[in-house]
Design an enzyme around this catalytic site. Structure first.
Site, short mmCIF file in Angstrom:
data_model
loop_
_atom_site.label_atom_id
_atom_site.label_comp_id
_atom_site.label_asym_id
_atom_site.label_seq_id
_atom_site.Cartn_x
_atom_site.Cartn_y
_atom_site.Cartn_z
N GLN A 128 -23.15 -42.49 55.24
CA GLN A 128 -22.78 -41.35 54.40
C GLN A 128 -21.31 -41.00 54.61
OE1 GLN A 128 -24.67 -37.77 55.79
NE2 GLN A 128 -24.45 -36.70 53.85
N GLY A 129 -20.49 -41.15 53.58
CA GLY A 129 -19.05 -40.91 53.70
C GLY A 129 -18.65 -39.61 53.04
N SER A 131 -17.66 -36.40 55.27
CA SER A 131 -16.69 -35.68 56.10
C SER A 131 -15.37 -36.45 56.25
CB SER A 131 -17.26 -35.46 57.50
OG SER A 131 -18.49 -34.81 57.42
N GLU A 246 -30.92 -33.55 52.89
CA GLU A 246 -30.63 -33.66 54.32
C GLU A 246 -31.13 -32.42 55.07
OE1 GLU A 246 -26.54 -34.63 55.14
OE2 GLU A 246 -26.97 -35.10 57.24
N GLU A 394 -23.50 -22.00 61.04
CA GLU A 394 -22.76 -20.88 60.43
C GLU A 394 -22.74 -21.03 58.91
OE1 GLU A 394 -21.59 -22.70 62.98
OE2 GLU A 394 -21.64 -21.24 64.60
C1 LIG Z 1 -24.03 -36.26 65.21
C2 LIG Z 1 -23.25 -36.09 63.95
C3 LIG Z 1 -23.37 -37.01 62.92
C4 LIG Z 1 -22.65 -36.87 61.75
N1 LIG Z 1 -22.78 -37.83 60.77
C5 LIG Z 1 -22.07 -37.72 59.65
C6 LIG Z 1 -22.16 -38.74 58.64
O1 LIG Z 1 -22.88 -39.73 58.79
N2 LIG Z 1 -21.41 -38.61 57.53
C7 LIG Z 1 -20.60 -37.53 57.32
O2 LIG Z 1 -19.98 -37.46 56.26
N3 LIG Z 1 -20.47 -36.56 58.26
C8 LIG Z 1 -21.18 -36.63 59.41
N4 LIG Z 1 -21.05 -35.66 60.38
C9 LIG Z 1 -20.05 -34.61 60.21
C10 LIG Z 1 -20.61 -33.23 59.90
O3 LIG Z 1 -21.10 -33.16 58.59
C11 LIG Z 1 -19.48 -32.22 60.15
O4 LIG Z 1 -19.17 -32.25 61.54
C12 LIG Z 1 -19.85 -30.81 59.75
O5 LIG Z 1 -19.97 -30.70 58.36
C13 LIG Z 1 -18.81 -29.78 60.26
O6 LIG Z 1 -17.53 -30.14 59.89
P1 LIG Z 1 -16.35 -30.23 60.99
O7 LIG Z 1 -16.81 -31.05 62.12
O8 LIG Z 1 -15.11 -30.65 60.29
O9 LIG Z 1 -16.18 -28.74 61.54
P2 LIG Z 1 -15.36 -27.56 60.87
O10 LIG Z 1 -15.70 -27.47 59.44
O11 LIG Z 1 -13.92 -27.72 61.22
O12 LIG Z 1 -15.97 -26.30 61.61
C14 LIG Z 1 -15.55 -25.89 62.92
C15 LIG Z 1 -16.29 -24.60 63.27
O13 LIG Z 1 -15.91 -23.55 62.34
C16 LIG Z 1 -17.08 -23.00 61.72
N5 LIG Z 1 -16.79 -22.67 60.32
C17 LIG Z 1 -16.11 -23.45 59.42
N6 LIG Z 1 -16.08 -22.83 58.22
C18 LIG Z 1 -16.76 -21.66 58.35
C19 LIG Z 1 -17.07 -20.59 57.44
N7 LIG Z 1 -16.68 -20.63 56.17
N8 LIG Z 1 -17.81 -19.56 57.93
C20 LIG Z 1 -18.21 -19.51 59.23
N9 LIG Z 1 -17.93 -20.49 60.13
C21 LIG Z 1 -17.22 -21.55 59.69
C22 LIG Z 1 -18.12 -24.11 61.80
O14 LIG Z 1 -19.44 -23.57 61.73
C23 LIG Z 1 -17.81 -24.73 63.15
O15 LIG Z 1 -18.40 -23.99 64.18
C24 LIG Z 1 -21.77 -35.77 61.57
C25 LIG Z 1 -21.63 -34.82 62.59
C26 LIG Z 1 -22.35 -34.98 63.78
C27 LIG Z 1 -22.17 -33.94 64.85
#
Ligand SMILES: Cc1cc2nc3c(=O)[nH]c(=O)nc-3n(C[C@H](O)[C@H](O)[C@H](O)COP(=O)(O)OP(=O)(O)OC[C@H]3O[C@@H](n4cnc5c(N)ncnc54)[C@H](O)[C@@H]3O)c2cc1C
Length: 416
Positions: A128-129, A131, A246, A394
């Site tokens: 899944q692409g 993030s 999902e 969140e």
């Molecule tokens: C084990 C694992 C597998 C994954 N696999 C995939 C995958 O296969 N494909 C893929 O595309 N992605 C994948 N992901 C990525 C995942 O979807 C993202 O990590 C997730 O959407 C959060 O984005 P971020 O890490 O950029 O955090 P950020 O968006 O930078 O968030 C950082 C913090 O800020 C908080 N925050 C951000 N915006 C808000 C808001 N508006 N209100 C309140 N709080 C907020 C968040 O809750 C978090 O605590 C995976 C992640 C993990 C941990």
């Protein structure tokens, strides 16, 4: 809420039980049942084929594409029966749970005929692409671009946290196809072959030396023009469908896995005497109550779905928030109960090796041979990620607040 099943569903339950009894290895599920790493590898390889022959993989999908066209209640009975004996029921998490149902909902006839049978037979693996480094919670800020060149899309940019990209044959990805449009409007949902020169996969090594997710770089990678799902620049809506699947996955049977695991935690507390501690007893009772709430909420989701009053996105958000936070807390409790002993690595190397052959999507954690964790230790580690992937807790709260409770929209940060 209706807690009874119609007689046809019970008859179907018997059919499934008989099939499982006939096809699972002898002794499966009984105390002391073990498989060597070789046996486990062979089982995982053959089991997908056996399931496919039994037509149990994604059995609710339409018969014209190879499914069984099961009704919702039959599907629930099927899930319950496989969960009851702990039998794996899928070929590839990303194919079965995410991109397959999305293609069925949004795909063209050609896309359905091309991809659905391959998903059902487990012959292609997906990742899944979505993030990117600057687009996680705020997914619509994604910068990966796709430009049409004759009959092909040419893709450039970077994805991150891409689970199983190192094994995948295809990636379903979001790319910006109209940079001039407002950010949610200019995105398309593409199906891109992974094995090509324009794609580089760089595994991200974790603290225990395993690498289950990756950075993926696209440098003029290509896919056919017709591999866009749901229409050009309509990718946001299509992606929301995928995320709904999902977040909503296994809301009716998910509690079973947690119940089984909690029983093991309670067993550990009895064994080391912590079960006598009033604080530990309170915490265990609280955890047990939450698993019961999940079970009852599962019935509620099912009744809603059967009555056509289902609101997938909202229910999915509630469920995801509840189970992921429950699980993180329950696993913290386990480590507390174990004290220093919880930090000793007593998992076997063979078990860690065998897990490599036991991939079941992001819910299953691969241990590494050099860091042999037990099942509960592995679950403790992986539970840390469950309030993040598929949308953070969140973000689920924001969805519940705005779409279920009707609260005012979250204020956006002021732009300079
Ligand atoms: C084990 C694992 C597998 C994954 N696999 C995939 C995958 O296969 N494909 C893929 O595309 N992605 C994948 N992901 C990525 C995942 O979807 C993202 O990590 C997730 O959407 C959060 O984005 P971020 O890490 O950029 O955090 P950020 O968006 O930078 O968030 C950082 C913090 O800020 C908080 N925050 C951000 N915006 C808000 C808001 N508006 N209100 C309140 N709080 C907020 C968040 O809750 C978090 O605590 C995976 C992640 C993990 C941990």
């Amino acid at each position: 809420m209706d807690l009874t099943y119609p007689p046809e569903a019970e008859a179907f339950r018997q059919e499934i039980r008989a099939w499982l009894e006939e096809h699972l290895p002898k002794g499966w599920g009984e105390p002391g049942f073990r498989m060597s790493p070789e046996e486990k590898k062979a089982f995982n390889r053959d089991w997908v084929r056996t399931l496919h022959q039994g037509r149990w993989i994604c059995a609710s999908w339409p018969t014209e594409y190879g499914g069984r066209g099961l009704s919702l209640i039959e599907q629930v009975v099927l899930n319950e029966e496989f969960a009851r004996v702990d039998a794996p029921m899928r070929a590839d998490f990303f194919g079965d749970t995410l991109v397959g149902p999305t293609i069925l909902q949004w795909g063209t006839e050609e896309q359905k005929r091309e991809f659905i049978p391959k998903i059902l037979s487990g012959t292609i693996a997906w990742c899944q692409g979505f993030s990117e480094p600057d687009a996680g919670s705020d997914l619509a800020s994604l910068k990966t671009r796709a430009v049409l060149d004759g009959d092909e899309w040419v893709i450039s940019g970077q994805k991150v946290w891409t689970t199983q990209a190192q094994f995948a044959d295809y990636i379903f990805l979001l790319a910006r196809t109209d940079p001039e449009a407002p950010k949610h409007a200019g995105i398309s949902y593409l199906l891109v072959p992974m094995k090509q020169p324009g794609i580089e996969v760089r595994p991200i090594q974790q603290i225990d030396a395993s690498a289950e997710f990756n950075e993926v770089y696209f440098d003029n990678a290509r896919c056919p023009k017709e591999n866009v799902v749901g229409g050009v620049n309509n990718g946001w809506k299509v992606a929301m469908t995928t995320l709904g699947f999902e977040r909503g996955a296994s809301s009716t049977t998910g509690h079973r896995r947690f119940q089984k695991e909690l029983d093991a935690v309670i067993g550990a507390a009895r064994d080391n005497g912590r079960a006598q501690d009033p604080g530990v007893r309170q915490s265990l009772a609280k955890a047990w109550s939450k698993v019961k709430i999940m079970q009852i909420n599962g019935f509620r989701s099912l009744t809603d779905a059967l009555n056509g009053t289902h609101h997938t996105a909202a229910l999915g958000a509630c469920n995801k928030m509840f189970w992921s936070e429950y699980h993180r807390d329950a696993m913290n409790l386990y480590v507390d109960i174990m004290g220093m002993a919880g930090q000793v690595l007593t998992g076997s190397r063979a078990a860690a090796d065998a897990q490599d052959a036991d991939l079941e999507g992001p819910l299953a954690r691969r241990g590494s041979a050099s860091y042999p964790v037990t099942d509960l230790q592995a679950s403790f580690f992986f539970s840390r990620s469950e309030t993040i992937w598929g949308g953070t807790a969140e973000i689920q709260r924001n969805i519940v607040g705005e779409r279920v409770l009707g609260l005012p929209k979250e204020p956006k940060a002021a732009t300079a």
